[in-house]
Design a protein around this motif. Structure first.
Motif: not given
Length: 191
Positions: A141-147
């Motif tokens: 989820v953090w990867i999606l948030v970062d993108v």
């Protein structure tokens, strides 16, 4: 760019690096970061992100206590994994929350990019809650948030914050790998 944003970014970088390492000392830096970012985002008319920082302040305090308790019992911060059913429930709940919050921001504020901002905010809440529960999936989820954040902050010309989220993306990928290893090692331990 301003000094407040640069300082918030520095605290954020330290915070996430310590989270990846499963250090409870991430929390003081997280508290400083969210306090400063509340002001930065409010000034940029990113009201969802500004409001999110108030939530993050409270959840940082809660997380610090929760991680301290787990570490006291297990000797380390133990990582767990969600069931398939829990993943579906989290995804559905997060999608619904984005739709509701984005609609409210669109209708009742002059927010810049209300839907995009709402997605970043709500996904961040989901990721933070999963992080506090020490769930491996939080990193996805953090990867999606970062993108999503990289584009949002570039569109708002928040350059230090955009650069921070590029670094957060690298750290999230590192965190995914580290927590995956920790999860495999501690899979026998109840979380």
């Amino acid at each position: 760019m301003n000094g407040l944003e640069v300082l918030a970014s520095l605290f954020g970088l330290i915070n996430v690096t310590l989270v990846v390492r499963r250090s409870i000392w991430n929390y003081p830096f997280g508290l400083a970061m969210v306090t400063l970012y509340a002001v930065v985002f409010y000034r940029a008319k990113l009201y969802s992100d500004a409001s999110l920082q108030l939530f993050f302040f409270a959840i940082q305090v809660y997380g610090w206590v929760a991680w301290s308790r787990v570490r006291a019992v297990a000797g380390e911060v133990v990582i767990g994994e969600m069931s398939a059913r829990a993943r579906i429930g989290w995804a559905a709940g997060t999608g619904l929350a984005i739709a509701v919050w984005g609609g409210l921001m669109h209708r009742f504020t002059d927010a810049a990019f209300p839907w995009w901002d709402a997605a970043v905010a709500i996904l961040s809440v989901a990721a933070q809650l999963l992080m506090i529960k020490r769930r491996f999936e939080s990193w996805w989820v953090w990867i999606l948030v970062d993108v999503l954040s990289i584009g949002l902050y570039a569109a708002n010309r928040l350059w230090p914050t955009m650069i921070l989220y590029i670094l957060f993306l690298v750290l999230a990928i590192w965190g995914l790998r580290q927590w995956s290893r920790a999860r495999d090692v501690t899979s026998q331990v109840a979380v």
